[in-house]
Each structure stands twice: as structure tokens, then as C-alpha cells.
Design an enzyme around this catalytic site. Structure first.
Site, PDB file in Angstrom:
ATOM      1  N   PHE A  16       0.833  -1.201   0.000  1.00 56.92           N
ATOM      2  CA  PHE A  16       0.000   0.000   0.000  1.00 56.92           C
ATOM      3  C   PHE A  16       0.865   1.246   0.000  1.00 56.92           C
ATOM      4  O   PHE A  16       2.015   1.221   0.436  1.00 56.92           O
ATOM      5  CB  PHE A  16      -0.927  -0.006   1.223  1.00 56.92           C
ATOM      6  CG  PHE A  16      -1.908  -1.144   1.183  1.00 56.92           C
ATOM      7  CD1 PHE A  16      -3.062  -1.058   0.431  1.00 56.92           C
ATOM      8  CD2 PHE A  16      -1.636  -2.323   1.866  1.00 56.92           C
ATOM      9  CE1 PHE A  16      -3.947  -2.124   0.363  1.00 56.92           C
ATOM     10  CE2 PHE A  16      -2.518  -3.391   1.816  1.00 56.92           C
ATOM     11  CZ  PHE A  16      -3.679  -3.284   1.061  1.00 56.92           C
ATOM     12  N   CYS A  17       0.273   2.336  -0.482  1.00 57.41           N
ATOM     13  CA  CYS A  17       0.933   3.634  -0.563  1.00 57.41           C
ATOM     14  C   CYS A  17       1.649   3.935   0.763  1.00 57.41           C
ATOM     15  O   CYS A  17       1.048   3.747   1.817  1.00 57.41           O
ATOM     16  CB  CYS A  17      -0.121   4.701  -0.865  1.00 57.41           C
ATOM     17  SG  CYS A  17       0.555   6.340  -1.119  1.00 57.41           S
ATOM     18  N   PRO A  18       2.899   4.338   0.699  1.00 57.65           N
ATOM     19  CA  PRO A  18       3.699   4.714  -0.465  1.00 57.65           C
ATOM     20  C   PRO A  18       4.631   3.608  -0.972  1.00 57.65           C
ATOM     21  O   PRO A  18       5.481   3.860  -1.814  1.00 57.65           O
ATOM     22  CB  PRO A  18       4.520   5.881   0.070  1.00 57.65           C
ATOM     23  CG  PRO A  18       4.831   5.465   1.490  1.00 57.65           C
ATOM     24  CD  PRO A  18       3.563   4.744   1.958  1.00 57.65           C
ATOM     25  N   ASP A  43      -2.865  -1.862  -5.129  1.00 62.11           N
ATOM     26  CA  ASP A  43      -3.323  -0.647  -4.451  1.00 62.11           C
ATOM     27  C   ASP A  43      -3.897   0.329  -5.482  1.00 62.11           C
ATOM     28  O   ASP A  43      -3.180   0.768  -6.379  1.00 62.11           O
ATOM     29  CB  ASP A  43      -2.159  -0.002  -3.713  1.00 62.11           C
ATOM     30  CG  ASP A  43      -2.565   1.225  -2.901  1.00 62.11           C
ATOM     31  OD1 ASP A  43      -3.745   1.635  -2.962  1.00 62.11           O
ATOM     32  OD2 ASP A  43      -1.691   1.790  -2.222  1.00 62.11           O
TER      33      ASP A  43
END
Length: 79
Positions: A16-18, A43
């Protein structure tokens, strides 16, 4: 239209981000200028983040698609 040829692949599924963009930033330097990196991610934020990454760092987003909740990007490394 089929997917473009590529020189290397980055599997960012489940991250997931980042994290996907951080891994992309580290991996793209391993590709020769003009080479293509395939990125596979799950994501949804990558659909926003990866095109911006390419724009800011002068890489070319050659192809992108969504396939069964996976996002696929082909990025040609700029100079």
C-alpha cells in the site's frame, strides 16, 4: 492490443501507498535508459501515483490497465 515487451518486472501486489512507488523508485534505476519496467500492483492509489511519478521524473508511461483488481503499468525509463 497485447502488453508491451519489457526488460524487468516489479511485483508490488499486496503493498500500500507509499510502498509501491518507493519500490518503483529503487527498481527503475536498475533498468537501462529506454528499457521498460512492468509493474503489477493491487493498491488503487497507484493509478494516481505512478503516472505522477513518471511525469515528475521524466519516465514514459507506455501502457496501463486494470485486470481483475490488479493494476499493470509499463514504464520506459527516461534519462
Amino acid at each position: 492490443m497485447g502488453q508491451p515487451e519489457h526488460d524487468a518486472e516489479l511485483d508490488a501486489r499486496g503493498l500500500f501507498c507509499p510502498e509501491p512507488v518507493m519500490l518503483l523508485h529503487n527498481r527503475i534505476v536498475d533498468i537501462s535508459v529506454g528499457g521498460v519496467l512492468k509493474v503489477v500492483a493491487t493498491d488503487p492509489s497507484t493509478t494516481r501515483d505512478i503516472p505522477r511519478f513518471c511525469q515528475f521524473l521524466n519516465h514514459e508511461l507506455v501502457y496501463s490497465a486494470e485486470d481483475d483488481q490488479e493494476f499493470v503499468f509499463f514504464i520506459r525509463r527516461g534519462s
